[in-house]
Design a protein around this motif. Structure first.
Motif, PDB file in Angstrom:
ATOM      1  N   GLU A 106      19.752  39.281  -8.552  1.00 39.02           N
ATOM      2  CA  GLU A 106      21.107  39.834  -8.478  1.00 39.02           C
ATOM      3  C   GLU A 106      21.185  41.158  -9.236  1.00 39.02           C
ATOM      4  OE1 GLU A 106      25.616  38.852 -10.064  1.00 39.02           O
ATOM      5  OE2 GLU A 106      24.275  37.162  -9.612  1.00 39.02           O
ATOM      6  N   ALA A 107      20.553  41.211 -10.417  1.00 38.90           N
ATOM      7  CA  ALA A 107      20.596  42.435 -11.222  1.00 38.90           C
ATOM      8  C   ALA A 107      19.906  43.596 -10.520  1.00 38.90           C
ATOM      9  CB  ALA A 107      19.948  42.182 -12.589  1.00 38.90           C
ATOM     10  N   ARG A 108      18.877  43.298  -9.733  1.00 34.81           N
ATOM     11  CA  ARG A 108      18.150  44.349  -9.006  1.00 34.81           C
ATOM     12  C   ARG A 108      18.858  44.738  -7.708  1.00 34.81           C
ATOM     13  NH1 ARG A 108      12.698  44.856  -9.652  1.00 34.81           N
ATOM     14  NH2 ARG A 108      12.965  46.613  -8.204  1.00 34.81           N
ATOM     15  N   GLY A 109      19.934  44.051  -7.368  1.00 36.92           N
ATOM     16  CA  GLY A 109      20.654  44.379  -6.142  1.00 36.92           C
ATOM     17  C   GLY A 109      19.999  43.841  -4.888  1.00 36.92           C
ATOM     18  N   ILE A 110      19.127  42.839  -5.037  1.00 33.34           N
ATOM     19  CA  ILE A 110      18.442  42.269  -3.876  1.00 33.34           C
ATOM     20  C   ILE A 110      19.308  41.208  -3.221  1.00 33.34           C
ATOM     21  CG2 ILE A 110      16.376  40.991  -3.133  1.00 33.34           C
ATOM     22  CD1 ILE A 110      14.896  42.360  -5.464  1.00 33.34           C
ATOM     23  N   ILE A 111      20.074  40.457  -4.024  1.00 37.43           N
ATOM     24  CA  ILE A 111      21.031  39.480  -3.506  1.00 37.43           C
ATOM     25  C   ILE A 111      22.397  39.736  -4.155  1.00 37.43           C
ATOM     26  CG2 ILE A 111      19.276  37.718  -3.065  1.00 37.43           C
ATOM     27  CD1 ILE A 111      20.157  36.344  -5.652  1.00 37.43           C
ATOM     28  N   ARG A 112      23.460  39.208  -3.519  1.00 35.68           N
ATOM     29  CA  ARG A 112      24.808  39.410  -4.067  1.00 35.68           C
ATOM     30  C   ARG A 112      25.117  38.434  -5.197  1.00 35.68           C
ATOM     31  NH1 ARG A 112      28.150  42.849  -1.572  1.00 35.68           N
ATOM     32  NH2 ARG A 112      27.686  43.466   0.584  1.00 35.68           N
ATOM     33  N   SER A 113      24.633  37.210  -5.073  1.00 36.23           N
ATOM     34  CA  SER A 113      25.035  36.180  -6.027  1.00 36.23           C
ATOM     35  C   SER A 113      23.861  35.308  -6.429  1.00 36.23           C
ATOM     36  CB  SER A 113      26.140  35.306  -5.429  1.00 36.23           C
ATOM     37  OG  SER A 113      26.396  34.192  -6.238  1.00 36.23           O
ATOM     38  N   ALA A 114      23.572  35.302  -7.713  1.00 37.03           N
ATOM     39  CA  ALA A 114      22.528  34.421  -8.234  1.00 37.03           C
ATOM     40  C   ALA A 114      22.933  32.968  -8.063  1.00 37.03           C
ATOM     41  CB  ALA A 114      22.266  34.729  -9.709  1.00 37.03           C
ATOM     42  N   ALA A 120      33.933  32.008   4.645  1.00 39.96           N
ATOM     43  CA  ALA A 120      33.906  33.476   4.646  1.00 39.96           C
ATOM     44  C   ALA A 120      33.266  34.016   3.368  1.00 39.96           C
ATOM     45  CB  ALA A 120      35.328  34.030   4.808  1.00 39.96           C
ATOM     46  N   VAL A 121      33.637  33.403   2.217  1.00 40.84           N
ATOM     47  CA  VAL A 121      33.058  33.833   0.942  1.00 40.84           C
ATOM     48  C   VAL A 121      31.558  33.568   0.922  1.00 40.84           C
ATOM     49  CG1 VAL A 121      32.996  33.382  -1.532  1.00 40.84           C
ATOM     50  CG2 VAL A 121      35.196  33.601  -0.363  1.00 40.84           C
ATOM     51  N   ALA A 122      31.177  32.352   1.383  1.00 37.91           N
ATOM     52  CA  ALA A 122      29.749  32.012   1.403  1.00 37.91           C
ATOM     53  C   ALA A 122      28.974  32.965   2.311  1.00 37.91           C
ATOM     54  CB  ALA A 122      29.568  30.567   1.875  1.00 37.91           C
ATOM     55  N   PHE A 123      29.572  33.273   3.468  1.00 31.32           N
ATOM     56  CA  PHE A 123      28.917  34.212   4.391  1.00 31.32           C
ATOM     57  C   PHE A 123      28.765  35.581   3.739  1.00 31.32           C
ATOM     58  CE2 PHE A 123      29.121  37.534   7.624  1.00 31.32           C
ATOM     59  CZ  PHE A 123      28.072  37.168   8.447  1.00 31.32           C
ATOM     60  N   PHE A 124      29.832  36.029   3.064  1.00 34.52           N
ATOM     61  CA  PHE A 124      29.779  37.335   2.401  1.00 34.52           C
ATOM     62  C   PHE A 124      28.727  37.352   1.299  1.00 34.52           C
ATOM     63  CE2 PHE A 124      31.170  39.946  -1.225  1.00 34.52           C
ATOM     64  CZ  PHE A 124      31.094  41.204  -0.654  1.00 34.52           C
ATOM     65  N   LEU A 125      28.701  36.311   0.480  1.00 38.05           N
ATOM     66  CA  LEU A 125      27.748  36.269  -0.632  1.00 38.05           C
ATOM     67  C   LEU A 125      26.304  36.134  -0.143  1.00 38.05           C
ATOM     68  CD1 LEU A 125      29.662  34.017  -3.183  1.00 38.05           C
ATOM     69  CD2 LEU A 125      29.352  36.508  -3.238  1.00 38.05           C
ATOM     70  N   ASN A 126      26.126  35.666   1.078  1.00 44.41           N
ATOM     71  CA  ASN A 126      24.780  35.545   1.643  1.00 44.41           C
ATOM     72  C   ASN A 126      24.255  36.876   2.178  1.00 44.41           C
ATOM     73  OD1 ASN A 126      22.411  34.123   2.636  1.00 44.41           O
ATOM     74  ND2 ASN A 126      23.296  34.336   4.683  1.00 44.41           N
ATOM     75  N   THR A 127      25.154  37.819   2.444  1.00 41.95           N
ATOM     76  CA  THR A 127      24.729  39.103   3.001  1.00 41.95           C
ATOM     77  C   THR A 127      24.087  39.972   1.921  1.00 41.95           C
ATOM     78  OG1 THR A 127      26.907  40.073   2.595  1.00 41.95           O
ATOM     79  CG2 THR A 127      26.527  39.071   4.756  1.00 41.95           C
ATOM     80  N   THR A 128      23.332  40.965   2.376  1.00 42.87           N
ATOM     81  CA  THR A 128      22.638  41.842   1.437  1.00 42.87           C
ATOM     82  C   THR A 128      23.589  42.853   0.811  1.00 42.87           C
ATOM     83  OG1 THR A 128      20.895  43.503   1.233  1.00 42.87           O
ATOM     84  CG2 THR A 128      22.009  43.372   3.350  1.00 42.87           C
ATOM     85  N   PRO A 129      23.399  43.135  -0.490  1.00 38.54           N
ATOM     86  CA  PRO A 129      24.221  44.158  -1.131  1.00 38.54           C
ATOM     87  C   PRO A 129      23.628  45.553  -1.013  1.00 38.54           C
ATOM     88  CG  PRO A 129      22.895  43.077  -2.788  1.00 38.54           C
ATOM     89  CD  PRO A 129      22.578  42.411  -1.460  1.00 38.54           C
TER      90      PRO A 129
END
Length: 312
Positions: free
Chosen positions: A56-64, A22-31
């Motif tokens: 990550e800093a630009r908000g393109i992905i949730r987790s570097a 669930a965490v991996a799925f969440f972190l894979n989604t777009t922020p």
């Protein structure tokens, strides 16, 4: 009792695995919370950690960290390609990874008007962030690129076909010149199929005449008539007396603003490009002509005219 312990452990492991998924799925989604596209550049030599951190800093992905782990597991840690990218708001981390590995960059659309000079074209390309003006001028003046394209002359100036192009940001200037030269040959082949049958000297002559016609005509129908005037004057060794060549001297060589009108003193400006002072053709093209002017130079009207006058 032992069975209860085993069952408890199995349930705990399942819950942990489920939570991890669930965490991996969440972190894979777009922020991203909006539908705006986000631009992102990768510079030469940037490593995976730096790229992931900036994403990550630009908000393109949730987790570097997720991107780094996925990239290392995929064996693509060194495969992100430099360039300019544009990301939509619905992309997952995996999709962002795939785009960066594929090198599918955003292209910049640039329209080069007919009759642009080398300096104007170089400035336009730099303004559009395609390549530095100085690099483009140097590439155009590299005789090896002209020879490589099978064209006459020691400069690509005049062969830089005016058209609408799509280039990536920070594209190599030499690659830009090569593309423009190939487009020149392709478009001219469609309009004048036998253009490659002429000698190198005749090709160069026609190109220079076309560059002058390009800066003189107002409507395409005038171009073949103007070309006939210039060729007729060349035959009898009469100076071309083209105002366009004087304007070229003033703007491109002397760096002056484009004049609203010419005076007699302007016609006396000392330059081999001034066709009022010097007979024959100028040393090189004064612009990069489009198809109307090129066709006129290869297919001039049949006249005995030695003059033309522009009105308006």
């Amino acid at each position: 009792m032992f069975k209860k312990i085993i069952l408890t452990m199995v349930v705990a492991i399942a819950l942990c695995l489920g939570a991890g998924v669930a965490v991996a799925f969440f972190l894979n989604t777009t922020p991203a919370a909006s539908d705006e596209r986000v631009s992102f550049d990768i510079a030469r030599g940037e490593n995976l950690e730096d790229i992931a951190g900036r994403l990550e800093a630009r908000g393109i992905i949730r987790s570097a960290l997720v991107l780094q782990i996925y990239s290392r597991l995929s064996g693509t840690g060194q495969s992100f390609r430099q360039g300019a990218y544009a990301f939509g708001s619905r992309l997952t981390t995996v999709q962002v990874h795939d785009l960066l590995v594929s090198g599918q960059q955003v292209n910049i659309r640039v329209t080069i008007p007919e009759g642009y000079t080398l300096k104007q074209m170089a400035a336009l390309l730099e303004d559009h962030r395609i390549c530095p003006a100085a690099d483009f001028v140097a590439a155009v003046q590299d005789a090896s690129l002209v020879q490589e394209a099978g064209l006459a002359g020691d400069s690509a100036d005049g062969y830089l076909f005016p058209d609408t192009y799509l280039f990536p940001e920070n594209y190599p200037a030499r690659a830009v010149v090569r593309y423009l030269l190939e487009n020149f040959k392709s478009k001219l082949s469609d309009a004048v199929p036998d253009w490659q049958d002429v000698s190198p000297g005749e090709l160069r002559r026609n190109l220079i005449v076309a560059s002058i016609v390009e800066r003189e005509y107002i409507t395409p129908a005038e171009a073949p008539l103007m070309a006939s005037v210039f060729f007729n004057r060349l035959k009898i060794h009469k100076p071309l007396e083209s105002c366009a060549t004087v304007v070229y001297v003033m703007t491109e060589i002397e760096g002056r603003p484009h004049p609203q009108r010419l005076f007699y003193r302007d016609l006396a400006r000392k330059s081999p490009y001034n066709t009022y002072l010097h007979g024959g053709l100028p040393p090189g093209p004064i612009s990069n002509p489009g198809l109307a002017a090129l066709k006129a130079a290869f297919r001039p009207a049949s006249t005995d005219y030695l003059y033309f006058v522009l009105k308006g």
